[in-house]
Write a protein that holds these residues in place. Structure first.
Motif, PDB file in Angstrom:
ATOM      1  N   GLN A  94      -2.170 -18.078   9.344  1.00 39.58           N
ATOM      2  CA  GLN A  94      -0.539 -17.722   9.382  1.00 39.58           C
ATOM      3  C   GLN A  94      -0.081 -18.284   8.689  1.00 39.58           C
ATOM      4  OE1 GLN A  94      -0.683 -19.375  13.569  1.00 39.58           O
ATOM      5  NE2 GLN A  94      -0.464 -17.088  14.932  1.00 39.58           N
ATOM      6  N   GLY A  95       1.325 -18.840   8.259  1.00 34.64           N
ATOM      7  CA  GLY A  95       1.976 -19.058   7.330  1.00 34.64           C
ATOM      8  C   GLY A  95       2.329 -18.853   5.940  1.00 34.64           C
ATOM      9  N   GLY A  96       2.122 -16.807   6.042  1.00 34.12           N
ATOM     10  CA  GLY A  96       2.316 -16.686   4.712  1.00 34.12           C
ATOM     11  C   GLY A  96       1.217 -15.726   4.205  1.00 34.12           C
ATOM     12  N   ALA A  97      -0.365 -16.063   4.575  1.00 37.41           N
ATOM     13  CA  ALA A  97      -1.314 -15.562   3.611  1.00 37.41           C
ATOM     14  C   ALA A  97      -1.794 -14.380   4.010  1.00 37.41           C
ATOM     15  CB  ALA A  97      -2.535 -16.528   3.340  1.00 37.41           C
ATOM     16  N   GLY A  98      -2.751 -14.063   3.825  1.00 39.46           N
ATOM     17  CA  GLY A  98      -3.408 -12.540   4.488  1.00 39.46           C
ATOM     18  C   GLY A  98      -2.801 -11.291   4.416  1.00 39.46           C
ATOM     19  N   PRO A  99      -3.045 -10.534   5.039  1.00 27.35           N
ATOM     20  CA  PRO A  99      -2.769  -8.709   5.350  1.00 27.35           C
ATOM     21  C   PRO A  99      -1.422  -9.448   6.258  1.00 27.35           C
ATOM     22  CG  PRO A  99      -4.514  -9.056   6.473  1.00 27.35           C
ATOM     23  CD  PRO A  99      -4.408 -10.290   5.527  1.00 27.35           C
ATOM     24  N   ASN A 100      -0.500  -8.990   6.660  1.00 30.15           N
ATOM     25  CA  ASN A 100       0.260  -8.525   8.162  1.00 30.15           C
ATOM     26  C   ASN A 100       0.181  -7.639   8.749  1.00 30.15           C
ATOM     27  OD1 ASN A 100       2.661  -7.868   8.693  1.00 30.15           O
ATOM     28  ND2 ASN A 100       3.705  -9.827   8.000  1.00 30.15           N
ATOM     29  N   PRO A 101       0.188  -7.957   9.426  1.00 26.75           N
ATOM     30  CA  PRO A 101      -0.107  -6.372  10.632  1.00 26.75           C
ATOM     31  C   PRO A 101       1.274  -5.065   9.972  1.00 26.75           C
ATOM     32  CG  PRO A 101      -0.152  -8.717  12.053  1.00 26.75           C
ATOM     33  CD  PRO A 101       0.285  -9.021  10.459  1.00 26.75           C
ATOM     34  N   ALA A 102       1.977  -5.484  10.592  1.00 27.18           N
ATOM     35  CA  ALA A 102       3.308  -4.831   9.885  1.00 27.18           C
ATOM     36  C   ALA A 102       2.883  -3.981   9.182  1.00 27.18           C
ATOM     37  CB  ALA A 102       4.449  -5.914  10.252  1.00 27.18           C
ATOM     38  N   ASP A 103       2.615  -4.160   7.855  1.00 26.24           N
ATOM     39  CA  ASP A 103       1.708  -4.002   6.532  1.00 26.24           C
ATOM     40  C   ASP A 103       0.638  -2.790   6.430  1.00 26.24           C
ATOM     41  OD1 ASP A 103       3.916  -5.142   5.339  1.00 26.24           O
ATOM     42  OD2 ASP A 103       2.460  -6.663   4.603  1.00 26.24           O
ATOM     43  N   SER A 104       0.316  -3.657   7.769  1.00 26.85           N
ATOM     44  CA  SER A 104      -1.648  -2.921   8.209  1.00 26.85           C
ATOM     45  C   SER A 104      -1.037  -1.490   8.679  1.00 26.85           C
ATOM     46  CB  SER A 104      -1.875  -3.475   8.716  1.00 26.85           C
ATOM     47  OG  SER A 104      -2.796  -4.241   8.038  1.00 26.85           O
ATOM     48  N   ASP A 105       0.593  -1.691   9.568  1.00 24.59           N
ATOM     49  CA  ASP A 105       0.504  -0.538  10.721  1.00 24.59           C
ATOM     50  C   ASP A 105       1.259   0.765   9.958  1.00 24.59           C
ATOM     51  OD1 ASP A 105      -0.458  -1.819  12.726  1.00 24.59           O
ATOM     52  OD2 ASP A 105       1.496  -3.076  13.461  1.00 24.59           O
ATOM     53  N   PHE A 106       2.170  -0.282   8.645  1.00 30.01           N
ATOM     54  CA  PHE A 106       3.196   1.091   8.247  1.00 30.01           C
ATOM     55  C   PHE A 106       1.739   1.842   7.412  1.00 30.01           C
ATOM     56  CE2 PHE A 106       3.512   1.710   3.667  1.00 30.01           C
ATOM     57  CZ  PHE A 106       5.563   2.381   3.943  1.00 30.01           C
ATOM     58  N   MET A 107       0.829   1.165   6.554  1.00 29.03           N
ATOM     59  CA  MET A 107      -0.151   1.955   5.628  1.00 29.03           C
ATOM     60  C   MET A 107      -1.064   3.261   6.782  1.00 29.03           C
ATOM     61  SD  MET A 107       0.810   1.098   2.681  1.00 29.03           S
ATOM     62  CE  MET A 107      -0.783   2.209   1.950  1.00 29.03           C
ATOM     63  N   ALA A 108      -1.562   2.499   7.780  1.00 31.37           N
ATOM     64  CA  ALA A 108      -1.622   3.349   8.907  1.00 31.37           C
ATOM     65  C   ALA A 108      -1.324   4.604   9.268  1.00 31.37           C
ATOM     66  CB  ALA A 108      -2.212   2.736  10.229  1.00 31.37           C
ATOM     67  N   SER A 112      -2.008   8.613   8.763  1.00 32.38           N
ATOM     68  CA  SER A 112      -2.242   9.637   9.695  1.00 32.38           C
ATOM     69  C   SER A 112      -1.215  11.026   9.144  1.00 32.38           C
ATOM     70  CB  SER A 112      -1.427   8.984  10.539  1.00 32.38           C
ATOM     71  OG  SER A 112      -1.210  10.406  12.023  1.00 32.38           O
ATOM     72  N   GLN A 113      -0.363  10.786   8.433  1.00 31.67           N
ATOM     73  CA  GLN A 113      -0.017  11.674   7.923  1.00 31.67           C
ATOM     74  C   GLN A 113      -0.604  11.787   6.284  1.00 31.67           C
ATOM     75  OE1 GLN A 113       4.421  10.093   7.073  1.00 31.67           O
ATOM     76  NE2 GLN A 113       4.346   8.915   7.964  1.00 31.67           N
ATOM     77  N   GLU A 114      -1.018  11.779   6.258  1.00 30.22           N
ATOM     78  CA  GLU A 114      -1.679  12.035   4.835  1.00 30.22           C
ATOM     79  C   GLU A 114      -2.949  13.057   5.474  1.00 30.22           C
ATOM     80  OE1 GLU A 114      -2.428  12.631   0.512  1.00 30.22           O
ATOM     81  OE2 GLU A 114      -0.748  11.700   1.514  1.00 30.22           O
ATOM     82  N   SER A 115      -3.609  12.340   6.136  1.00 30.63           N
ATOM     83  CA  SER A 115      -4.819  13.150   6.647  1.00 30.63           C
ATOM     84  C   SER A 115      -3.926  14.857   6.832  1.00 30.63           C
ATOM     85  CB  SER A 115      -5.209  12.013   8.263  1.00 30.63           C
ATOM     86  OG  SER A 115      -6.013  11.299   8.121  1.00 30.63           O
ATOM     87  N   GLN A 116      -3.179  13.874   7.888  1.00 34.49           N
ATOM     88  CA  GLN A 116      -2.508  16.061   8.412  1.00 34.49           C
ATOM     89  C   GLN A 116      -2.243  16.548   7.076  1.00 34.49           C
ATOM     90  OE1 GLN A 116      -2.227  17.276  11.570  1.00 34.49           O
ATOM     91  NE2 GLN A 116      -0.741  19.234  10.440  1.00 34.49           N
ATOM     92  N   ARG A 117      -1.678  15.720   5.894  1.00 32.71           N
ATOM     93  CA  ARG A 117      -1.602  16.973   5.017  1.00 32.71           C
ATOM     94  C   ARG A 117      -2.395  17.870   4.472  1.00 32.71           C
ATOM     95  NH1 ARG A 117       3.035  13.681   4.033  1.00 32.71           N
ATOM     96  NH2 ARG A 117       1.527  11.944   2.471  1.00 32.71           N
ATOM     97  N   ARG A 118      -3.063  17.205   5.087  1.00 36.70           N
ATOM     98  CA  ARG A 118      -5.209  17.853   4.077  1.00 36.70           C
ATOM     99  C   ARG A 118      -5.452  18.510   5.009  1.00 36.70           C
ATOM    100  NH1 ARG A 118      -3.385  14.397   0.325  1.00 36.70           N
ATOM    101  NH2 ARG A 118      -4.446  12.836  -1.028  1.00 36.70           N
ATOM    102  N   ARG A 119      -4.818  18.050   5.922  1.00 33.58           N
ATOM    103  CA  ARG A 119      -6.270  19.865   7.049  1.00 33.58           C
ATOM    104  C   ARG A 119      -5.285  20.588   6.894  1.00 33.58           C
ATOM    105  NH1 ARG A 119      -5.498  14.962  10.720  1.00 33.58           N
ATOM    106  NH2 ARG A 119      -7.357  14.216  11.493  1.00 33.58           N
ATOM    107  N   GLU A 120      -3.363  20.555   6.371  1.00 34.14           N
ATOM    108  CA  GLU A 120      -3.215  21.848   5.918  1.00 34.14           C
ATOM    109  C   GLU A 120      -3.637  21.904   4.292  1.00 34.14           C
ATOM    110  OE1 GLU A 120       0.629  20.046   5.745  1.00 34.14           O
ATOM    111  OE2 GLU A 120       1.325  19.931   7.965  1.00 34.14           O
ATOM    112  N   ASP A 121      -3.721  21.028   3.513  1.00 37.87           N
ATOM    113  CA  ASP A 121      -4.076  21.716   2.423  1.00 37.87           C
ATOM    114  C   ASP A 121      -5.549  22.417   2.441  1.00 37.87           C
ATOM    115  OD1 ASP A 121      -2.106  21.296   1.127  1.00 37.87           O
ATOM    116  OD2 ASP A 121      -2.673  19.151   0.583  1.00 37.87           O
ATOM    117  N   ILE A 122      -6.356  21.935   3.286  1.00 38.21           N
ATOM    118  CA  ILE A 122      -7.969  22.529   3.922  1.00 38.21           C
ATOM    119  C   ILE A 122      -7.847  24.014   4.297  1.00 38.21           C
ATOM    120  CG2 ILE A 122      -9.972  22.732   4.998  1.00 38.21           C
ATOM    121  CD1 ILE A 122     -10.142  19.434   4.976  1.00 38.21           C
ATOM    122  N   ALA A 123      -6.712  24.048   5.391  1.00 36.16           N
ATOM    123  CA  ALA A 123      -6.334  25.879   5.945  1.00 36.16           C
ATOM    124  C   ALA A 123      -5.675  26.449   4.946  1.00 36.16           C
ATOM    125  CB  ALA A 123      -5.765  25.101   7.714  1.00 36.16           C
ATOM    126  N   ALA A 124      -5.164  26.327   4.302  1.00 35.71           N
ATOM    127  CA  ALA A 124      -4.346  26.771   2.961  1.00 35.71           C
ATOM    128  C   ALA A 124      -5.001  27.231   1.804  1.00 35.71           C
ATOM    129  CB  ALA A 124      -3.225  26.226   2.748  1.00 35.71           C
TER     130      ALA A 124
END
Length: 232
Positions: A94-108, A112-124
């Motif tokens: 806490q206090g500025g060092a280390g990963p921020n939970p909001a950043d982790s949520d954003f990347m997650a 998730s969106q990227e995984s969905q696109r991968r599924r679509e690319d596989i299907a196509a």
């Protein structure tokens, strides 16, 4: 809120979006995680303004491309898959060092969106598994691995963690030797970033994707664009 595309609005909206985006970045640098909702709202205004320059029927595709580009940019910098912090480690940092939970949520969310696109690319049929790629190319498992190590080919992580390969490398409509040369020009970039390069229209190529430009014989132009992309 809904927007309507009007002739002549593109240039003005794009200019306004650029200004808003610059302001959003400046706002983030000043407030950071201390005021995440405000930063998010600033970026939302910028992206919404940018979207006004595109007909409403094409905005979903625009947002998908923007999301893909954000993830590719994060992958280029090694930031696309941050390890989740334990409760104890979050207390210690806490206090500025280390990963921020909001950043982790954003990347997650991007993941998730990227995984969905991968599924679509596989299907196509745009992405193939290892067995399918070896069959299409007529090569062994060892030869496929050697091509990846030599950067003549690249892999992407599938939704289940399996390796996926771009089907265009096995498409007779493309010169595989040229594709391999472009892949090498992209150097050690992650597979997701290389995929984004090959499949996204680029202004330097007359708004064509590199694959489309190569099909028209623009080999040197694509190689130059690949070198610039790798160095960005």
């Amino acid at each position: 809120m809904s927007y309507h595309h009007t002739p002549g609005a593109s240039a003005a909206d794009s200019s306004a979006a650029a200004t808003l985006l610059a302001e959003a970045v400046s706002d983030f640098l000043q407030t950071g995680a201390a005021n995440a909702p405000r930063s998010a709202d600033s970026f939302l205004r910028a992206y919404s303004t940018l979207a006004r320059s595109v007909p409403k029927t094409r905005r979903r595709a625009l947002y998908q491309v923007m999301s893909q580009a954000l993830l590719a940019a994060a992958e280029k910098e090694g930031l696309a898959d941050p390890a989740p912090a334990s409760p104890a480690s979050r207390q210690e940092t806490q206090g500025g060092a280390g990963p921020n939970p909001a950043d982790s949520d954003f990347m997650a969310s991007l993941r998730s969106q990227e995984s969905q696109r991968r599924r679509e690319d596989i299907a196509a049929g745009r992405l193939l598994g290892s067995a399918g790629m070896r069959e299409r190319l007529g090569i062994s498992r060892q030869a496929l691995s050697a091509a990846v190590r030599a950067q003549r080919l690249f892999v992407l992580a599938g939704p289940s963690g399996d390796f996926l390969y771009p089907a265009f490398f096995a498409d007779d409509r493309h010169d595989r030797t040229v594709l391999e040369k472009v892949s090498r020009a992209l150097g050690s970039l992650p597979g997701g970033a290389k995929w984004e390069f090959f499949t996204t229209p680029r202004l330097s190529l007359g708004k064509k994707t590199p694959l489309q430009a190569l099909a028209k014989g623009q080999v040197e132009e694509v190689l130059a664009a690949a070198a610039a992309f790798a160095d960005a």
